[in-house]
Write a protein that holds these residues in place. Structure first.
Motif, mmCIF file in Angstrom:
data_model
loop_
_atom_site.group_PDB
_atom_site.id
_atom_site.type_symbol
_atom_site.label_atom_id
_atom_site.label_comp_id
_atom_site.label_asym_id
_atom_site.label_seq_id
_atom_site.Cartn_x
_atom_site.Cartn_y
_atom_site.Cartn_z
ATOM 1 N N SER A 23 0.871 -1.378 0.072
ATOM 2 C CA SER A 23 0.049 0.032 0.096
ATOM 3 C C SER A 23 0.997 1.190 0.092
ATOM 4 N N PHE A 24 2.137 1.238 0.649
ATOM 5 C CA PHE A 24 3.072 2.464 0.638
ATOM 6 C C PHE A 24 3.394 2.688 -0.868
ATOM 7 N N LYS A 25 3.760 1.547 -1.486
ATOM 8 C CA LYS A 25 4.390 1.728 -3.027
ATOM 9 C C LYS A 25 3.319 2.242 -3.956
ATOM 10 N N LEU A 26 1.920 1.647 -3.796
ATOM 11 C CA LEU A 26 1.014 2.192 -4.327
ATOM 12 C C LEU A 26 0.563 3.919 -4.127
ATOM 13 N N GLU A 27 0.511 4.069 -2.987
ATOM 14 C CA GLU A 27 0.282 5.522 -2.589
ATOM 15 C C GLU A 27 1.321 6.275 -3.097
ATOM 16 N N TRP A 28 2.748 5.957 -3.062
ATOM 17 C CA TRP A 28 3.661 6.713 -3.493
ATOM 18 C C TRP A 28 3.910 6.972 -4.944
ATOM 19 N N VAL A 29 3.422 5.872 -5.763
ATOM 20 C CA VAL A 29 3.383 6.047 -7.114
ATOM 21 C C VAL A 29 2.415 6.937 -7.598
ATOM 22 N N GLN A 30 1.147 6.956 -6.880
ATOM 23 C CA GLN A 30 0.143 7.500 -7.235
ATOM 24 C C GLN A 30 0.578 9.106 -6.879
ATOM 25 N N ALA A 31 1.151 9.143 -5.865
ATOM 26 C CA ALA A 31 1.328 10.738 -5.388
ATOM 27 C C ALA A 31 2.412 11.253 -6.657
ATOM 28 N N ILE A 32 3.291 10.379 -6.995
ATOM 29 C CA ILE A 32 4.151 10.863 -8.073
ATOM 30 C C ILE A 32 3.213 11.121 -9.314
ATOM 31 N N ARG A 33 2.497 10.375 -9.646
ATOM 32 C CA ARG A 33 1.536 10.711 -10.878
ATOM 33 C C ARG A 33 0.828 12.126 -10.441
ATOM 34 N N ARG A 34 0.176 12.475 -9.525
ATOM 35 C CA ARG A 34 -0.429 13.745 -9.260
ATOM 36 C C ARG A 34 0.483 14.783 -9.345
ATOM 37 N N THR A 35 1.577 14.556 -8.728
ATOM 38 C CA THR A 35 2.570 15.723 -8.506
ATOM 39 C C THR A 35 3.279 16.075 -9.984
ATOM 40 N N LEU A 36 3.557 14.936 -10.663
ATOM 41 C CA LEU A 36 3.901 15.346 -11.991
ATOM 42 C C LEU A 36 2.734 16.042 -12.803
ATOM 43 N N TRP A 37 1.664 15.567 -12.790
ATOM 44 C CA TRP A 37 0.562 16.526 -13.607
ATOM 45 C C TRP A 37 0.531 17.716 -13.001
ATOM 46 N N SER A 38 0.642 18.153 -11.744
ATOM 47 C CA SER A 38 0.781 19.624 -11.070
ATOM 48 C C SER A 38 1.858 20.263 -11.946
ATOM 49 N N PHE A 39 3.016 19.666 -12.118
ATOM 50 C CA PHE A 39 4.157 20.384 -12.612
ATOM 51 C C PHE A 39 4.045 20.674 -14.051
ATOM 52 N N ILE A 40 3.483 19.633 -14.627
ATOM 53 C CA ILE A 40 3.014 19.759 -16.282
ATOM 54 C C ILE A 40 2.166 20.929 -16.232
ATOM 55 N N ASN A 41 1.253 20.932 -15.449
ATOM 56 C CA ASN A 41 0.121 22.087 -15.418
ATOM 57 C C ASN A 41 0.979 23.457 -15.414
ATOM 58 N N LYS A 42 1.785 23.536 -14.448
ATOM 59 C CA LYS A 42 2.594 24.729 -14.254
ATOM 60 C C LYS A 42 3.463 25.195 -15.427
ATOM 61 N N PHE A 43 4.052 24.294 -15.871
ATOM 62 C CA PHE A 43 4.828 24.534 -17.395
ATOM 63 C C PHE A 43 4.340 24.754 -18.323
ATOM 64 N N THR A 44 2.813 24.235 -18.743
ATOM 65 C CA THR A 44 2.279 24.609 -19.968
ATOM 66 C C THR A 44 1.258 25.626 -19.831
ATOM 67 N N GLU A 45 1.039 26.344 -18.739
ATOM 68 C CA GLU A 45 0.030 27.048 -18.469
ATOM 69 C C GLU A 45 0.298 28.497 -19.144
ATOM 70 N N ALA A 46 1.505 28.817 -19.414
ATOM 71 C CA ALA A 46 1.883 30.033 -20.354
ATOM 72 C C ALA A 46 1.455 29.791 -21.794
ATOM 73 N N GLN A 47 1.626 28.591 -22.223
ATOM 74 C CA GLN A 47 1.292 28.071 -23.684
ATOM 75 C C GLN A 47 0.351 27.001 -23.899
ATOM 76 N N PRO A 48 -1.100 27.056 -23.195
ATOM 77 C CA PRO A 48 -2.120 26.110 -23.155
ATOM 78 C C PRO A 48 -2.209 25.610 -24.552
ATOM 79 N N TYR A 49 -2.196 26.356 -25.660
ATOM 80 C CA TYR A 49 -2.718 25.995 -26.778
ATOM 81 C C TYR A 49 -1.467 25.229 -27.666
#
Length: 271
Positions: free
Chosen positions: A85-111
């Motif tokens: 369960s620790f591994k699953l939580e950790w990888v899912q946290a990585i997924r959410r954090t990665l998406w958060s940073f992709i959103n921050k990177f692309t917000e200036a050029q969303p199109y």
């Protein structure tokens, strides 16, 4: 697999925000963050560095490295019996954090980006890692359990050669039906392999045996006799003898009973 981002700006963004990524990841993985040092100490697994490694494989599309990393992680977690369960939580946290940073990177050029395409690539790669991890964890865990079971089975039926013709089977503890079946297979195999002619079956370490175990014991003795091996029973304790009498069990004429293993050794080795 292809790279998620083909420009150098993305590489710089993730490298420059490495520490911020770690902080957000730890905020996402509420349960695991308190176990990071324990996991490092138990399994020598650095979750923070491994998170960066996983992200780089995902963003750069390095499929072979991703699968090899999943295998390495699966084996490590199985070896040290770490909580899944620790591994699953950790990888899912990585997924959410990665998406958060992709959103921050692309917000200036969303199109400039196909977010449906990004979602498919990134989530498929995370899922590929998880699937490979769990398959390797399960496979390696099964192999460990099989090896442990075989070790326990060998220890539970310790046949000790004394001479080329004589061996001892000292039985200790509780004998249930499963152990009796294991004992039957191991005894008959070893009689054939070692060419045992006389087997001392010492029961002094057995306090009690159920009816089905006594029945199985008789089958072992009969099987040994069919292979030309004489069985000598030693160390029968009163409770076991009472059960044998109550069940009306009779040893065949070729089976000898002697009070103790020491007496049996003196009798047979001094012949």
């Amino acid at each position: 697999m292809d790279r998620i981002f083909t420009n150098e700006a993305a590489d710089r963004f993730f490298e420059e925000n490495k520490k911020l990524f770690e902080q957000e990841l730890l905020n996402e993985a509420v349960t695991v963050r308190d176990k990071i040092n324990d996991i490092l100490e138990i399994g020598n697994i650095d979750l923070i560095n491994n998170a960066h490694q996983l992200v780089s494989y995902i963003l750069e599309g390095r499929e072979n490295e991703l699968l090899a990393f999943a295998r390495q992680e699966g084996i490590a977690w199985a070896t040290h019996s770490l909580t899944l369960s620790f591994k699953l939580e950790w990888v899912q946290a990585i997924r959410r954090t990665l998406w958060s940073f992709i959103n921050k990177f692309t917000e200036a050029q969303p199109y400039e980006y196909d977010f449906f395409g990004l979602e498919k690539q990134i989530n498929n790669r995370v899922d590929t890692f998880l699937n490979a991890f769990f398959i390797n964890y399960s496979t390696y865990k099964d192999s460990l359990l099989k090896a442990q079971r075989e070790l326990v089975e060998n220890l539970s039926v310790p046949i000790i050669p004394i001479t080329q013709q004589i061996s001892i089977l000292p039985l200790i503890g509780t004998i249930d039906y499963f152990r009796a079946k294991v004992m039957e297979e191991k005894v008959l195999t070893e009689i054939g392999r070692l060419r045992i002619q006389t087997l001392f079956m010492d029961l002094s370490g057995i306090a009690n045996m159920e009816a089905e175990v006594i029945d199985q014991l008789m089958k072992i003795i009969d099987g040994a006799a069919m292979m030309g091996c004489r069985t000598v029973i030693t160390g029968l304790r009163p409770d076991v003898v009472r059960n044998v009498i109550r069940l009306g069990v009779r040893f065949d004429e070729q089976t000898e009973t002697i009070g103790s293993l020491q007496q049996a050794l003196q009798t047979y080795l001094l012949k």
